[in-house]
Design a protein around this motif. Structure first.
Motif, PDB file in Angstrom:
ATOM      1  N   GLN A  34     -20.095  18.992   1.990  1.00  0.00           N
ATOM      2  CA  GLN A  34     -19.816  17.591   2.334  1.00  0.00           C
ATOM      3  C   GLN A  34     -18.565  17.077   1.634  1.00  0.00           C
ATOM      4  OE1 GLN A  34     -23.387  14.782   2.980  1.00  0.00           O
ATOM      5  NE2 GLN A  34     -23.938  16.067   1.247  1.00  0.00           N
ATOM      6  N   ASN A  35     -18.457  17.342   0.338  1.00  0.00           N
ATOM      7  CA  ASN A  35     -17.291  16.864  -0.412  1.00  0.00           C
ATOM      8  C   ASN A  35     -15.997  17.383   0.204  1.00  0.00           C
ATOM      9  OD1 ASN A  35     -18.661  15.310  -2.332  1.00  0.00           O
ATOM     10  ND2 ASN A  35     -19.003  17.073  -3.644  1.00  0.00           N
ATOM     11  N   GLU A  36     -15.986  18.649   0.563  1.00  0.00           N
ATOM     12  CA  GLU A  36     -14.791  19.250   1.158  1.00  0.00           C
ATOM     13  C   GLU A  36     -14.537  18.684   2.553  1.00  0.00           C
ATOM     14  OE1 GLU A  36     -11.482  21.154   0.535  1.00  0.00           O
ATOM     15  OE2 GLU A  36     -13.072  21.064  -0.972  1.00  0.00           O
ATOM     16  N   PHE A  37     -15.591  18.535   3.327  1.00  0.00           N
ATOM     17  CA  PHE A  37     -15.474  18.029   4.700  1.00  0.00           C
ATOM     18  C   PHE A  37     -14.911  16.611   4.730  1.00  0.00           C
ATOM     19  CE2 PHE A  37     -17.107  15.749   8.380  1.00  0.00           C
ATOM     20  CZ  PHE A  37     -16.778  16.605   9.425  1.00  0.00           C
ATOM     21  N   PHE A  38     -15.466  15.724   3.910  1.00  0.00           N
ATOM     22  CA  PHE A  38     -15.075  14.314   3.953  1.00  0.00           C
ATOM     23  C   PHE A  38     -13.746  14.033   3.261  1.00  0.00           C
ATOM     24  CE2 PHE A  38     -19.708  13.749   4.699  1.00  0.00           C
ATOM     25  CZ  PHE A  38     -19.593  13.169   5.955  1.00  0.00           C
ATOM     26  N   LYS A  39     -13.285  14.962   2.435  1.00  0.00           N
ATOM     27  CA  LYS A  39     -12.020  14.779   1.722  1.00  0.00           C
ATOM     28  C   LYS A  39     -10.874  14.503   2.693  1.00  0.00           C
ATOM     29  CE  LYS A  39     -11.525  17.479  -1.781  1.00  0.00           C
ATOM     30  NZ  LYS A  39     -11.293  18.671  -2.601  1.00  0.00           N
ATOM     31  N   SER A  40     -10.844  15.201   3.811  1.00  0.00           N
ATOM     32  CA  SER A  40      -9.756  15.027   4.777  1.00  0.00           C
ATOM     33  C   SER A  40      -9.799  13.652   5.459  1.00  0.00           C
ATOM     34  CB  SER A  40      -9.791  16.130   5.827  1.00  0.00           C
ATOM     35  OG  SER A  40     -10.978  16.051   6.592  1.00  0.00           O
ATOM     36  N   PHE A  41     -10.940  12.974   5.384  1.00  0.00           N
ATOM     37  CA  PHE A  41     -11.061  11.632   5.957  1.00  0.00           C
ATOM     38  C   PHE A  41     -10.845  10.538   4.907  1.00  0.00           C
ATOM     39  CE2 PHE A  41     -13.522  14.365   8.774  1.00  0.00           C
ATOM     40  CZ  PHE A  41     -12.989  14.006  10.009  1.00  0.00           C
ATOM     41  N   GLY A  42     -10.640  10.949   3.654  1.00  0.00           N
ATOM     42  CA  GLY A  42     -10.371   9.997   2.587  1.00  0.00           C
ATOM     43  C   GLY A  42     -11.582   9.230   2.095  1.00  0.00           C
ATOM     44  N   ILE A  43     -12.769   9.781   2.351  1.00  0.00           N
ATOM     45  CA  ILE A  43     -13.987   9.136   1.875  1.00  0.00           C
ATOM     46  C   ILE A  43     -14.891  10.187   1.234  1.00  0.00           C
ATOM     47  CG2 ILE A  43     -13.937   7.252   3.562  1.00  0.00           C
ATOM     48  CD1 ILE A  43     -16.120   8.771   5.137  1.00  0.00           C
ATOM     49  N   SER A  44     -15.909   9.706   0.534  1.00  0.00           N
ATOM     50  CA  SER A  44     -16.903  10.588  -0.083  1.00  0.00           C
ATOM     51  C   SER A  44     -18.142  10.635   0.814  1.00  0.00           C
ATOM     52  CB  SER A  44     -17.279  10.059  -1.467  1.00  0.00           C
ATOM     53  OG  SER A  44     -18.000   8.843  -1.333  1.00  0.00           O
ATOM     54  N   PRO A  45     -19.024  11.600   0.575  1.00  0.00           N
ATOM     55  CA  PRO A  45     -20.280  11.630   1.344  1.00  0.00           C
ATOM     56  C   PRO A  45     -21.090  10.337   1.183  1.00  0.00           C
ATOM     57  CG  PRO A  45     -19.974  13.704   0.195  1.00  0.00           C
ATOM     58  CD  PRO A  45     -18.898  12.773  -0.295  1.00  0.00           C
ATOM     59  N   GLN A  46     -21.072   9.765  -0.021  1.00  0.00           N
ATOM     60  CA  GLN A  46     -21.810   8.518  -0.257  1.00  0.00           C
ATOM     61  C   GLN A  46     -21.194   7.365   0.541  1.00  0.00           C
ATOM     62  OE1 GLN A  46     -20.509  10.450  -2.711  1.00  0.00           O
ATOM     63  NE2 GLN A  46     -22.316  11.323  -3.686  1.00  0.00           N
ATOM     64  N   GLN A  47     -19.866   7.332   0.620  1.00  0.00           N
ATOM     65  CA  GLN A  47     -19.209   6.283   1.407  1.00  0.00           C
ATOM     66  C   GLN A  47     -19.512   6.464   2.896  1.00  0.00           C
ATOM     67  OE1 GLN A  47     -15.268   7.036  -0.138  1.00  0.00           O
ATOM     68  NE2 GLN A  47     -15.296   5.139  -1.321  1.00  0.00           N
ATOM     69  N   TYR A  48     -19.550   7.708   3.341  1.00  0.00           N
ATOM     70  CA  TYR A  48     -19.928   7.995   4.727  1.00  0.00           C
ATOM     71  C   TYR A  48     -21.342   7.474   4.988  1.00  0.00           C
ATOM     72  CZ  TYR A  48     -21.268  10.732   8.851  1.00  0.00           C
ATOM     73  OH  TYR A  48     -21.720  11.123  10.086  1.00  0.00           O
ATOM     74  N   ASN A  49     -22.250   7.709   4.050  1.00  0.00           N
ATOM     75  CA  ASN A  49     -23.622   7.242   4.173  1.00  0.00           C
ATOM     76  C   ASN A  49     -23.668   5.718   4.326  1.00  0.00           C
ATOM     77  OD1 ASN A  49     -26.559   7.235   2.025  1.00  0.00           O
ATOM     78  ND2 ASN A  49     -26.485   7.357   4.235  1.00  0.00           N
ATOM     79  N   ILE A  50     -22.875   5.010   3.530  1.00  0.00           N
ATOM     80  CA  ILE A  50     -22.816   3.545   3.625  1.00  0.00           C
ATOM     81  C   ILE A  50     -22.308   3.119   5.004  1.00  0.00           C
ATOM     82  CG2 ILE A  50     -21.631   1.475   2.758  1.00  0.00           C
ATOM     83  CD1 ILE A  50     -21.742   2.843  -0.055  1.00  0.00           C
ATOM     84  N   LEU A  51     -21.256   3.771   5.478  1.00  0.00           N
ATOM     85  CA  LEU A  51     -20.714   3.437   6.797  1.00  0.00           C
ATOM     86  C   LEU A  51     -21.750   3.685   7.899  1.00  0.00           C
ATOM     87  CD1 LEU A  51     -17.074   4.843   6.491  1.00  0.00           C
ATOM     88  CD2 LEU A  51     -17.775   2.429   6.505  1.00  0.00           C
ATOM     89  N   LYS A  52     -22.488   4.797   7.808  1.00  0.00           N
ATOM     90  CA  LYS A  52     -23.510   5.101   8.811  1.00  0.00           C
ATOM     91  C   LYS A  52     -24.634   4.064   8.777  1.00  0.00           C
ATOM     92  CE  LYS A  52     -24.046   8.400  11.070  1.00  0.00           C
ATOM     93  NZ  LYS A  52     -23.828   8.609  12.509  1.00  0.00           N
ATOM     94  N   ILE A  53     -25.022   3.639   7.580  1.00  0.00           N
ATOM     95  CA  ILE A  53     -26.064   2.617   7.446  1.00  0.00           C
ATOM     96  C   ILE A  53     -25.606   1.323   8.116  1.00  0.00           C
ATOM     97  CG2 ILE A  53     -27.239   1.091   5.784  1.00  0.00           C
ATOM     98  CD1 ILE A  53     -27.224   3.591   3.858  1.00  0.00           C
ATOM     99  N   LEU A  54     -24.384   0.915   7.818  1.00  0.00           N
ATOM    100  CA  LEU A  54     -23.852  -0.330   8.389  1.00  0.00           C
ATOM    101  C   LEU A  54     -23.653  -0.218   9.893  1.00  0.00           C
ATOM    102  CD1 LEU A  54     -21.319  -1.236   5.584  1.00  0.00           C
ATOM    103  CD2 LEU A  54     -23.437  -2.459   6.143  1.00  0.00           C
ATOM    104  N   ASN A  55     -23.215   0.936  10.349  1.00  0.00           N
ATOM    105  CA  ASN A  55     -22.980   1.130  11.779  1.00  0.00           C
ATOM    106  C   ASN A  55     -24.289   1.076  12.564  1.00  0.00           C
ATOM    107  OD1 ASN A  55     -20.979   1.668  13.861  1.00  0.00           O
ATOM    108  ND2 ASN A  55     -21.974   3.650  14.083  1.00  0.00           N
TER     109      ASN A  55
END
Length: 145
Positions: A34-55
């Protein structure tokens, strides 16, 4: 990768011990992926989780509600949201009735980022499992907790 005993060059006292070590080892492997995957998007896995919750929410959420819904309960969730806010991926909305309360909403830029992150992300992690195996794994993990 495929046999824990070989991967970590270790022997186990019994299958239950191996299962527990395997879960911890696999969790670490998933975190690294996850850390490697999300690095290219400029976010962390935890930040992705927050975005998914809000979305997935039908309305802006209180910070505490977001914290309660996070996969990894992070004591630094507010800092994670600060970073998302500075990237214009979320907005803070003051509560009209209570100045101490702040609601968080995903921005259109945040939604665009989520669309750019392939839904195949999850599929890539579990692509080797059949639907039946995934169901069995879910049942076992639920039973363990």
């Amino acid at each position: 990768m495929g046999d824990l005993s070989i991967d970590i060059n270790s022997k186990f006292e019994n299958e239950k011990q191996k299962a527990l070590i395997n879960i911890m080892y696999t969790a670490n492997w998933i975190n690294s992926f996850q850390n490697e995957f999300f690095k290219s998007f400029g976010i962390s896995p935890q930040q992705y989780n927050i975005l998914k919750i809000l979305n997935g929410a039908s309305e802006p959420l209180k910070v505490q509600t977001i914290k309660d819904r996070m996969i990894e309960r992070s004591p630094n969730a507010t800092r994670l949201m600060d970073k998302l806010c500075s990237k214009h991926l979320i907005d803070r909305i003051p509560c009209e009735d209570d100045r101490r309360v702040v609601h968080i909403a995903i921005t259109s830029q945040g939604k665009t980022l989520l669309e750019a992150i392939s839904s195949d992300f999850y599929e890539n992690l579990v692509e080797k499992l059949s639907e039946t195996e995934a169901q069995q794994l879910n049942q076992i993990l639920d039973k363990m907790r």
